[in-house]
Write an enzyme that holds these catalytic residues in place. Structure first.
Site, PDB file in Angstrom:
ATOM      1  CG  ASN A 136      -0.211   0.053   2.539  1.00 24.99           C
ATOM      2  OD1 ASN A 136       1.020   0.052   2.565  1.00 24.99           O
ATOM      3  ND2 ASN A 136      -0.934   0.088   3.637  1.00 24.99           N
ATOM      4  CG  HIS A 138       3.528   0.260   4.827  1.00 19.59           C
ATOM      5  ND1 HIS A 138       2.740  -0.620   5.533  1.00 19.59           N
ATOM      6  CD2 HIS A 138       4.630  -0.458   4.476  1.00 19.59           C
ATOM      7  CE1 HIS A 138       3.325  -1.789   5.614  1.00 19.59           C
ATOM      8  NE2 HIS A 138       4.480  -1.720   4.976  1.00 19.59           N
TER       9      HIS A 138
HETATM   10  C1  GLP Z   1       6.836  -4.449   6.621  1.00 25.52           C
HETATM   11  C2  GLP Z   1       7.749  -3.373   7.164  1.00 25.52           C
HETATM   12  C3  GLP Z   1       8.121  -2.394   6.076  1.00 25.52           C
HETATM   13  C4  GLP Z   1       8.598  -3.119   4.839  1.00 25.52           C
HETATM   14  C5  GLP Z   1       7.508  -4.018   4.338  1.00 25.52           C
HETATM   15  C6  GLP Z   1       7.885  -4.725   3.051  1.00 25.52           C
HETATM   16  O1  GLP Z   1       5.524  -4.020   6.509  1.00 25.52           O
HETATM   17  N1  GLP Z   1       7.145  -2.679   8.233  1.00 25.52           N
HETATM   18  O2  GLP Z   1       9.160  -1.560   6.574  1.00 25.52           O
HETATM   19  O3  GLP Z   1       8.921  -2.186   3.856  1.00 25.52           O
HETATM   20  O4  GLP Z   1       7.281  -4.967   5.373  1.00 25.52           O
HETATM   21  O5  GLP Z   1       8.038  -6.084   3.246  1.00 25.52           O
HETATM   22  P1  GLP Z   1       8.521  -7.105   2.164  1.00 25.52           P
HETATM   23  O6  GLP Z   1       9.932  -6.787   1.875  1.00 25.52           O
HETATM   24  O7  GLP Z   1       8.356  -8.420   2.842  1.00 25.52           O
HETATM   25  O8  GLP Z   1       7.646  -6.934   0.978  1.00 25.52           O
END
Ligand code: GLP
Length: 305
Positions: A136, A138
């Site tokens: 999303n 973030h």
């Molecule tokens: C979590 C963390 C984020 C990170 C995101 C992406 O939500 N809080 O900081 O960017 O995961 O995760 P992934 O790399 O598993 O897609």
């Protein structure tokens, strides 16, 4: 903002690790902001390898993680403290006292957030912040509508985030509803930001973050305001960007990237190529490291990657 597109996941992770290593060699007391998530695991693997094979020294650096779940103790297999210990801290010569994550178990969560901000300031601010991106958009756990000047605080996690991250929990219902996260403003204050995104599932949100209008519905669009922010992507995550040719041209012609074009080959065959079998190095071996009382030794093989 700059966008660098590497042909594959390995080359993208390699470049992120090389940038961090170079900054750390230039300033051993670097204050590094760290991120978690599946994408970051290959960066940490490379940093660990550089420590073992190239002597990359973490002994003086200080770290601050972006976020931590509310309600999970550090020895919970899904806490970010556990993730960091397992993938990085206990595999290099970092002083655990210099590694900081928000305490999701604090009685006074608001006070904990203020304390975290104060600690970052006391260390002189964050020099280099690693970032991933959620589906999303973030950053950390700055869910949609996070203010661009927000500081470290507790956020309720959105359904999209819950769906994305619950998969990592043994029982999805164990996933907390809330987390402490650095604010968008905290992130924008970092001297330099490096965002790594890989894989096709990130392509749409990456395109909106880089080329879309700035909106608090997508926290990562705030990075368009950051004076020194680089998105490092693999081809898949970059596949929906309109300006790909332009971004490639900049990377090939920008003198600042010359060193990295040389040490970080496009096929990603840098650091981990011909990786020798892991040595039983007493100094680096996590199982031989003594831990301060309040630190948690990771449970071997307890996490799925
Ligand atoms: C979590 C963390 C984020 C990170 C995101 C992406 O939500 N809080 O900081 O960017 O995961 O995760 P992934 O790399 O598993 O897609």
């Amino acid at each position: 903002m700059e966008v660098i597109i590497r042909p594959n996941v390995e080359a993208a992770a390699e470049l992120v690790a090389r940038v961090m290593a170079r900054e750390l060699r230039a300033n051993p007391r670097l204050v590094v902001g760290l991120a978690t998530g599946r994408t970051m695991e290959s960066v940490y693997a490379r940093l660990v390898h550089m420590h073992r094979e190239e002597g990359l020294d973490f002994s003086a650096c200080r770290t601050f993680n972006l976020d931590e779940y509310v309600g999970l103790p550090g020895n919970h297999r899904n806490s970010y403290r556990h993730y960091m210990n397992r993938h990085f801290f206990l595999q290099v010569n970092i002083d655990l006292q210099n590694t900081h994550l928000p305490n999701g178990l604090a009685d006074n969560l608001k006070g904990e957030c203020a304390k975290y901000e104060k600690l970052i300031a006391q260390c002189g601010g964050i020099d280099l912040q690693l970032l991933g991106i959620g589906l999303n958009g973030h950053l950390g756990f700055n869910e949609p509508l996070s203010a661009f000047n927000s500081r470290t605080r507790v956020k309720v996690l959105s359904p999209v985030t819950r769906e994305q991250n619950a998969l990592l929990f043994q029982r999805p219902e164990q996933m907390p509803n809330r987390a402490i996260t650095m604010g968008v403003g905290t992130i924008l204050d970092c001297r330099r930001c490096l965002l790594l995104a890989t894989g096709e599932d990130k392509a749409a949100i990456v395109a909106r973050a880089v080329e879309g209008p700035v909106t608090s519905m997508i926290s990562a669009t705030a990075l368009q305001f950051h004076p020194e922010c680089t998105f490092i992507l693999d081809e898949a995550a970059a596949s929906q960007l309109k300006g790909k040719d332009y971004y490639h041209w900049i990377f090939e012609n920008q003198p600042e990237w010359e060193y990295f074009r040389a040490v970080s080959p496009a096929d990603g065959s840098g650091v981990l190529q011909n990786r020798p079998p892991q040595r039983n190095n007493r100094r680096n071996n996590a199982s031989n490291r003594s831990l301060p009382n309040n630190r948690v030794r990771p449970v071997k093989n307890s996490l799925s990657s």
